[in-house]
Design a protein around this motif. Structure first.
Motif, mmCIF file in Angstrom:
data_model
loop_
_atom_site.group_PDB
_atom_site.id
_atom_site.type_symbol
_atom_site.label_atom_id
_atom_site.label_comp_id
_atom_site.label_asym_id
_atom_site.label_seq_id
_atom_site.Cartn_x
_atom_site.Cartn_y
_atom_site.Cartn_z
ATOM 1 N N ASN A 88 7.361 -9.978 12.221
ATOM 2 C CA ASN A 88 7.438 -9.837 10.765
ATOM 3 C C ASN A 88 6.356 -10.672 10.100
ATOM 4 O OD1 ASN A 88 8.812 -12.610 9.833
ATOM 5 N ND2 ASN A 88 9.828 -11.897 11.711
ATOM 6 N N ASN A 89 6.003 -10.265 8.896
ATOM 7 C CA ASN A 89 5.024 -10.999 8.100
ATOM 8 C C ASN A 89 5.188 -10.591 6.643
ATOM 9 O OD1 ASN A 89 2.964 -12.709 7.439
ATOM 10 N ND2 ASN A 89 1.424 -11.733 8.737
ATOM 11 N N THR A 90 4.609 -11.381 5.750
ATOM 12 C CA THR A 90 4.711 -11.110 4.312
ATOM 13 C C THR A 90 3.328 -11.056 3.680
ATOM 14 O OG1 THR A 90 4.850 -13.467 3.733
ATOM 15 C CG2 THR A 90 6.926 -12.316 4.198
ATOM 16 N N TYR A 91 3.275 -10.431 2.526
ATOM 17 C CA TYR A 91 2.076 -10.476 1.693
ATOM 18 C C TYR A 91 2.485 -10.922 0.295
ATOM 19 C CZ TYR A 91 3.572 -5.909 -0.155
ATOM 20 O OH TYR A 91 4.284 -4.879 -0.729
ATOM 21 N N SER A 92 1.541 -11.454 -0.438
ATOM 22 C CA SER A 92 1.832 -11.994 -1.757
ATOM 23 C C SER A 92 2.103 -10.876 -2.750
ATOM 24 C CB SER A 92 0.659 -12.852 -2.243
ATOM 25 O OG SER A 92 0.832 -13.225 -3.599
ATOM 26 N N PRO B 71 -7.663 -12.231 -0.187
ATOM 27 C CA PRO B 71 -8.144 -12.063 1.195
ATOM 28 C C PRO B 71 -7.371 -12.868 2.225
ATOM 29 C CG PRO B 71 -9.661 -13.424 -0.094
ATOM 30 C CD PRO B 71 -8.661 -12.848 -1.062
ATOM 31 N N ASP B 72 -6.654 -13.885 1.795
ATOM 32 C CA ASP B 72 -5.913 -14.728 2.735
ATOM 33 C C ASP B 72 -4.413 -14.452 2.749
ATOM 34 O OD1 ASP B 72 -8.224 -16.165 3.563
ATOM 35 O OD2 ASP B 72 -8.121 -17.322 1.695
ATOM 36 N N SER B 73 -3.849 -14.062 1.608
ATOM 37 C CA SER B 73 -2.399 -13.869 1.526
ATOM 38 C C SER B 73 -2.006 -12.471 1.076
ATOM 39 C CB SER B 73 -1.788 -14.899 0.556
ATOM 40 O OG SER B 73 -2.327 -14.728 -0.749
ATOM 41 N N GLY B 74 -2.974 -11.576 0.960
ATOM 42 C CA GLY B 74 -2.705 -10.231 0.493
ATOM 43 C C GLY B 74 -2.271 -9.275 1.586
ATOM 44 N N LEU B 75 -2.202 -8.011 1.236
ATOM 45 C CA LEU B 75 -1.672 -6.995 2.150
ATOM 46 C C LEU B 75 -2.565 -6.805 3.375
ATOM 47 C CD1 LEU B 75 0.500 -4.851 2.659
ATOM 48 C CD2 LEU B 75 -0.930 -3.216 1.416
ATOM 49 N N ILE B 76 -3.873 -6.730 3.189
ATOM 50 C CA ILE B 76 -4.762 -6.488 4.322
ATOM 51 C C ILE B 76 -4.695 -7.646 5.316
ATOM 52 C CG2 ILE B 76 -7.123 -6.026 5.027
ATOM 53 C CD1 ILE B 76 -5.740 -3.772 3.443
ATOM 54 N N ALA B 77 -4.583 -8.881 4.807
ATOM 55 C CA ALA B 77 -4.453 -10.036 5.695
ATOM 56 C C ALA B 77 -3.158 -9.953 6.503
ATOM 57 C CB ALA B 77 -4.493 -11.327 4.884
ATOM 58 N N ALA B 78 -2.085 -9.487 5.870
ATOM 59 C CA ALA B 78 -0.809 -9.331 6.576
ATOM 60 C C ALA B 78 -0.928 -8.274 7.666
ATOM 61 C CB ALA B 78 0.294 -8.961 5.585
ATOM 62 N N PHE B 79 -1.660 -7.197 7.386
ATOM 63 C CA PHE B 79 -1.884 -6.169 8.402
ATOM 64 C C PHE B 79 -2.665 -6.743 9.581
ATOM 65 C CE2 PHE B 79 -0.083 -3.189 5.649
ATOM 66 C CZ PHE B 79 -0.105 -1.913 6.193
ATOM 67 N N ASP B 80 -3.708 -7.537 9.293
ATOM 68 C CA ASP B 80 -4.485 -8.162 10.365
ATOM 69 C C ASP B 80 -3.591 -8.986 11.283
ATOM 70 O OD1 ASP B 80 -7.009 -7.181 9.751
ATOM 71 O OD2 ASP B 80 -7.410 -8.768 8.301
ATOM 72 N N ASP B 81 -2.736 -9.795 10.691
ATOM 73 C CA ASP B 81 -1.863 -10.662 11.481
ATOM 74 C C ASP B 81 -0.823 -9.867 12.262
ATOM 75 O OD1 ASP B 81 -0.802 -13.529 11.981
ATOM 76 O OD2 ASP B 81 0.970 -12.437 11.289
ATOM 77 N N MET B 82 -0.286 -8.823 11.655
ATOM 78 C CA MET B 82 0.747 -8.035 12.327
ATOM 79 C C MET B 82 0.196 -7.359 13.573
ATOM 80 S SD MET B 82 3.788 -7.015 12.689
ATOM 81 C CE MET B 82 4.499 -7.697 11.188
ATOM 82 N N VAL B 83 -1.003 -6.824 13.496
ATOM 83 C CA VAL B 83 -1.600 -6.163 14.653
ATOM 84 C C VAL B 83 -1.728 -7.145 15.814
ATOM 85 C CG1 VAL B 83 -3.719 -5.111 15.535
ATOM 86 C CG2 VAL B 83 -2.794 -4.384 13.340
ATOM 87 N N LEU B 84 -2.072 -8.396 15.516
ATOM 88 C CA LEU B 84 -2.175 -9.406 16.562
ATOM 89 C C LEU B 84 -0.805 -9.754 17.136
ATOM 90 C CD1 LEU B 84 -4.790 -11.818 14.932
ATOM 91 C CD2 LEU B 84 -5.193 -10.112 16.719
ATOM 92 N N GLN B 85 0.233 -9.718 16.312
ATOM 93 C CA GLN B 85 1.578 -10.065 16.788
ATOM 94 C C GLN B 85 2.138 -9.031 17.756
ATOM 95 O OE1 GLN B 85 4.697 -11.812 14.268
ATOM 96 N NE2 GLN B 85 3.287 -11.596 12.541
#
Length: 360
Positions: free
Chosen positions: A198-202, A209-223
């Motif tokens: 799980n992850n969140t976006y602001s 660029p750090d807390s938005g939706l695209i950043a959350a997608f980047d992190d989720m793919v790695l998880q």
């Protein structure tokens, strides 16, 4: 002078359908279908018999790896790392009633209004498929999905396996009619390997660029991406990227497209600002109409990363669209009921390979 009655005109002429009798417009379909168009196509139909669906999962290791000095004594221990998951069958049916007089009187005429029997079959099949699709996205309810006393039992929905905090479904992690204590008889609070990512976006700054939706997608793919080192290749299952889908509501698709436009200052075709088939790292972002009813706040949609290598339906070998015909007996000899039965359930063999992004 007025014409009060033109009954003779109606008797002397007959109306003609604008299309052939074999064509029947179907306005009872849903906007999107995920069950058959995605899960069945990508995962294939899987069949099994038995009283329930059971699988063995290795959630941990024995932890017996160590370094040693020559002549050391060892204290070997028996491995105890397997966990059972159990899923009961859910029983579903659809049917239509065929009356001989009606069917016969509407058959055999090339100028007939409609193929009546076909219309009954169409009504039945559309109803079944719509029911399967609705069940796939139903709000988790322990009393019908997990509890053993459920009557009738319903199949798990995808939302049962992919929660906002990775734990079993509850009213605090994405919504549940009745809170769960386990999922597929496993408690992810204790067996943490059975938690989804799980992850969140602001919600306030979705383009950050750090807390938005695209950043959350980047992190989720790695998880949810798991690489297999060579020594483990024969002990693990292969990942197929084409079996991934990111499911969301209509608002979720348009919101994602808006974010893409924000981070791209060039359009491939300036005369057409649409973004065809949005993806993230090659994984399609799919609109699922059933998710429109989840009650998510506007412009704060959830995104479900569904890995169909490990999440798919199993069907009972003897009851997949199996047809049974029951007559009306001596009292109604010219009536027949055609039943279509399906015994199945949704099973998730790996929750940590599933993910969910939501606004916070």
């Amino acid at each position: 002078m007025s014409i009060l009655n033109h009954a003779d005109f109606l008797k002397a002429t007959r109306d003609q359908r604008v299309v052939g009798k074999d064509q029947l417009l179907n306005e009872a379909t849903k906007h999107t279908y995920f069950f058959f168009s995605n899960m069945m196509k990508r995962s294939g139909k899987k069949f099994k018999g038995g009283t329930k669906l059971v699988d063995k999962i290795q959630g941990t290791t024995s932890g017996n790896f160590s370094f040693y000095s020559p002549n050391d004594e060892f204290s070997p221990s028996q491995s105890d790392t397997l966990t059972d998951i159990e899923v009961n069958w859910a029983f579903a049916q659809g049917h239509y009633v065929l009356i001989d007089e009606t069917a016969t009187l509407n058959a055999g005429d090339p100028l007939g209004y409609l193929d009546y029997v076909k219309s009954l079959e169409q009504d039945c099949m559309v109803d079944i498929v719509n029911g399967l699709e609705t069940a796939l996205w139903k709000t988790p309810d322990n009393s019908v999905h997990e509890a053993s006393a459920a009557d009738p039992r319903e199949p798990y929905s995808i939302l049962c396996f992919i929660t906002r905090d990775g734990l079993e479904p509850s009213s605090t992690n994405g919504g549940a009619t009745n809170d769960f204590t386990t999922i597929e008889t496993v408690d992810p609070s204790n067996d943490t390997w059975f938690k989804n990512a799980n992850n969140t976006y602001s919600a306030a700054s979705p383009d950050d660029p750090d807390s938005g939706l695209i950043a959350a997608f980047d992190d989720m793919v790695l998880q949810i991406n798991f690489e297999t080192p060579d020594p483990l290749s024969k002990y693990t299952e292969s990942e197929e990227k084409q079996k991934f889908v990111i499911a969301t509501s209509r608002d979720g698709v348009t919101f994602f497209k808006s974010r893409l436009r924000q981070v791209n200052d060039r359009m491939e075709r300036l005369s057409d600002p649409s973004i065809m088939g949005p993806q993230f790292e090659g994984v399609p972002v799919k609109y699922v109409s059933e998710l429109d009813g989840q009650g998510w706040t506007a412009n704060q949609p959830d995104y479900l990363f569904v890995n169909m290598n490990y999440l798919y339906p199993w069907f009972h070998t003897d009851r997949y669209m199996s047809e049974k015909i029951a007559d009306g007996g001596a009292k109604q000899p010219n009536s027949t009921v055609v039943f279509k039965f399906m015994w199945y359930n949704l099973i998730c063999r790996s929750r940590r390979r599933q993910g969910r992004i939501y606004a916070a």
